[in-house]
Design a protein around this motif. Sequence first.
Motif, PDB file in Angstrom:
ATOM      1  N   CYS B  22      -2.189 -83.882  57.641  1.00 29.58           N
ATOM      2  CA  CYS B  22      -3.106 -83.605  56.528  1.00 29.58           C
ATOM      3  C   CYS B  22      -4.545 -83.488  57.029  1.00 29.58           C
ATOM      4  O   CYS B  22      -4.906 -84.085  58.040  1.00 29.58           O
ATOM      5  CB  CYS B  22      -3.083 -84.756  55.520  1.00 29.58           C
ATOM      6  N   CYS B  25      -6.644 -86.644  58.349  1.00 33.01           N
ATOM      7  CA  CYS B  25      -5.743 -87.653  58.931  1.00 33.01           C
ATOM      8  C   CYS B  25      -6.336 -88.146  60.249  1.00 33.01           C
ATOM      9  O   CYS B  25      -6.715 -87.357  61.104  1.00 33.01           O
ATOM     10  CB  CYS B  25      -4.370 -87.041  59.185  1.00 33.01           C
ATOM     11  N   GLU B  27      -4.760 -89.707  62.575  1.00 26.52           N
ATOM     12  CA  GLU B  27      -3.795 -89.783  63.685  1.00 26.52           C
ATOM     13  C   GLU B  27      -4.143 -88.786  64.793  1.00 26.52           C
ATOM     14  O   GLU B  27      -4.182 -89.123  65.969  1.00 26.52           O
ATOM     15  CB  GLU B  27      -2.363 -89.555  63.179  1.00 26.52           C
ATOM     16  N   CYS B  50       4.765 -89.588  60.810  1.00 28.77           N
ATOM     17  CA  CYS B  50       3.923 -88.435  60.458  1.00 28.77           C
ATOM     18  C   CYS B  50       3.553 -87.603  61.681  1.00 28.77           C
ATOM     19  O   CYS B  50       3.655 -86.380  61.653  1.00 28.77           O
ATOM     20  CB  CYS B  50       2.650 -88.905  59.761  1.00 28.77           C
ATOM     21  N   MET B 140       3.888 -93.845  56.065  1.00 23.98           N
ATOM     22  CA  MET B 140       3.321 -92.689  55.388  1.00 23.98           C
ATOM     23  C   MET B 140       4.281 -91.518  55.362  1.00 23.98           C
ATOM     24  O   MET B 140       4.399 -90.808  54.364  1.00 23.98           O
ATOM     25  CB  MET B 140       2.004 -92.293  56.058  1.00 23.98           C
ATOM     26  N   CYS B 220      -5.257 -93.093  56.342  1.00 20.12           N
ATOM     27  CA  CYS B 220      -4.400 -92.030  55.820  1.00 20.12           C
ATOM     28  C   CYS B 220      -4.914 -91.753  54.423  1.00 20.12           C
ATOM     29  O   CYS B 220      -4.757 -92.586  53.524  1.00 20.12           O
ATOM     30  CB  CYS B 220      -2.954 -92.528  55.779  1.00 20.12           C
ATOM     31  N   GLN B 221      -5.530 -90.608  54.257  1.00 21.61           N
ATOM     32  CA  GLN B 221      -6.168 -90.355  52.956  1.00 21.61           C
ATOM     33  C   GLN B 221      -5.152 -90.273  51.822  1.00 21.61           C
ATOM     34  O   GLN B 221      -5.437 -90.632  50.689  1.00 21.61           O
ATOM     35  CB  GLN B 221      -7.067 -89.112  53.041  1.00 21.61           C
TER      36      GLN B 221
END
Lengths: 399, 308
Positions: B22, B25, B27, B50, B140, B220-221
């Motif tokens: 996303c 994100c 990550e 994710c 997530m 993590c939005q």
Amino acid sequence: MVSQKVKGKPVALDGDRAVAEAIRQMNPDVVAAYPITPQTEIVMRFSEFVANGEVVTEFIPVESEHAAMSACIGASAAGGRAQTATAGAGLAFMWEVLWVASGTRLPIVMHVVNRSLSAPLNIHCDHSDSMGARDAGWIQLYDETVQEAYDNAIQALRIAEHPDIMLPTLHALDGFILGHGVERLELLPDDAVRSFIGIYEPQHPLLDVDHPVTYGPMVLTDYFFEYKRQQAAAMERALEIIPQIGEEYGTFTGRYYGLMEGYRLEDAEFATIALGSTAGTIKTVVDELRDQGVKAGLLKLRCFRPFPATILAEALGDKKAIAVLDRSLSFGAQGGPLFLEVITALFTHGLSPKVLNYAYGLGGRDIVPARIHQVYKDLIEIDREGLTESSIRYLGLRE
Amino acid sequence: MAINLKEMSAAQDLLAPGHRLCAGCAESIVVRQVLHAVGQPVVVASPTGCLEVSTSPYPYTSWRVPWIHNAFENVASTISGVETMYRSLVKQGKLEDKGIKFVVFAGDGATYDIGLQFLSGALERGHKFLYVCLNNEAYMNTGIQRSSATPLGAWTTTSPVGDAVPGKRENRKDITAIVAAHDIPYVAQAAPHAWRDLMTKAQKAISADGPSFINVLVPCQRGWRHPAEETIAITKLAVETCVWPLYEVVDGEWKLNYRPSPKKPITDWLQSQGRFRHLLTPENTHIVDSLQEIVDRQWDKLLERCKA
Ligand SMILES: Cc1ncc(C[n+]2csc(CCOP(=O)(O)OP(=O)(O)O)c2C)c(N)n1
Ligand code: SF4
Ligand SMILES: [Mg+2]
């Protein structure tokens, strides 16, 4: 390739030790394993080889069987030879990642010492563990004797690594009966084993940092099915290649291997089908019956996955009555796993002989010659009187 | 080995753009920071999560370096196998020793929960690899379920906010301390806004003689319920409130890397994310009080450990 017959060394070993010797001789780059009865002796013995510097292998003393198979997957993908050994609950614990190993087409070799699955807890032999893994995409060989455990251990590597196969391969030896049973066998010289297995050339090693590859991607509805179809095709090809490797093995050992072995089967009227060490007991009974004029025979299946349906149907087509001996149950099914395969093979080849299914030997229950005599007696009876009920018969059950 | 922004901006990202994480994100931000710091040759492993699904949808891959995914729980065993094979092949002269480094990027679910045994085993065996936990405090990939990294009171889809239960009932566990208890050479906590700190830690970790572990907070939005552009501001807030202290444990020595001044109240942290919104109502002040008390207690304990 070794083309001349080499002289083996006769020794007396139990199955676990014989397998440990085979692993030592194959000298894998990595072994990851975890102890469980009745396989423990393999790990212990192999740890000694490592401690004594008798192998180049890096041994990973993992904290579980799931980790053992997971580490073998990493090691094999990295680009070398990886092996493990387990039994019963250990194999069940690996279940998820057995599929990862085969789906990733990694030629891992696993030595399974058959043990029943809990509950209730039992450490003795039956085939619930390896039969539970029968759809996981691994090639499965079954050993009748300690010699075969040793020979299959070595051939498993060649089968797994064959470029037209590239599938993980396991061979199974009956827990305690073979695992702890001391028999005479011939060990090959180390160099004969090494030249038979050759040098491993990995196809797309993860460690090739100059040619980066992605292992274990996510594959969705667009390609997954094709991926799996290729895996199935590799299994089909293995049906041709396994006997070729068995033939090659025979040229220098004198011990030739196919997908199955017929014992006094050709002219037999009454046949049994079995996997593993029970075949040895049946051979004795077949000889006794032959002396009495009964045309008894045995089909010993060496290769259960892939299932050699055509040669099996050809070998059984003319029999008056057949008994399939299953050392595991498939609860709620119409027979044991071996029975269902045999029936399907016969049916799809247009054959419908009388077939009985026996469940036997669960949790290590002894299978003695008298019980096998009973099976042949039953076969003669249904041949004469017809097959009235088709339910599973429980051989050696206390009722 | 100093972190040089100019060089970094010219270097190629080892995680290619075009992945499916996303917007906002954290990550991918952390993966790129760590891989920049670690450099090549490197082999990466990731468990299911994710990052894995977003970077490897066949026939595409975002990985410009060798990368392996095995399953959700077993990334530590997978990298154990890869690293051991490398040692074996180099030892035998079958492979040239190129000084390959091994790095894991794993979610909190894969680390705190389902993979803890595998991680512990790999740490105890002493494989030489860097394990980076991408900690977004929930599962997530499967749609925001609670993990044992999810803090007390947080909303997730398996700790929903209802009339009877106001979000997660249990507090998160301290995996960094659990890992440190394995007495491995290098353990740290980091966050992407403190990029120089994080990247320096990655370099120290990868040059440690044995396993190393960095727990990185990665907003993590979607799961935390904050605007995508606030990711970095939020990790800063986590550090300023002492919700996520930055520290390292080098050969057993605890060292604090940053002391906020003033230490901001937990309510600043809670207000920044929708997953805590329900806590800011009068009937839930006791949960906010508990959270503040936990943060204070753990911060004091950390100061004590760090003799700071
Ligand atoms: C054995 C197993 N159990 C459950 C799952 C489903 N699953 C896949 S990813 C995931 C959560 C991942 O969470 P985390 O590790 O925190 O990574 P994130 O997606 O949050 O980055 C779950 C539950 C699975 N793939 N395998
Ligand atoms: S759901 Fe969260 S963790 Fe997953 S890609 Fe989106 S922002 Fe990142
Ligand atoms: Mg997570």
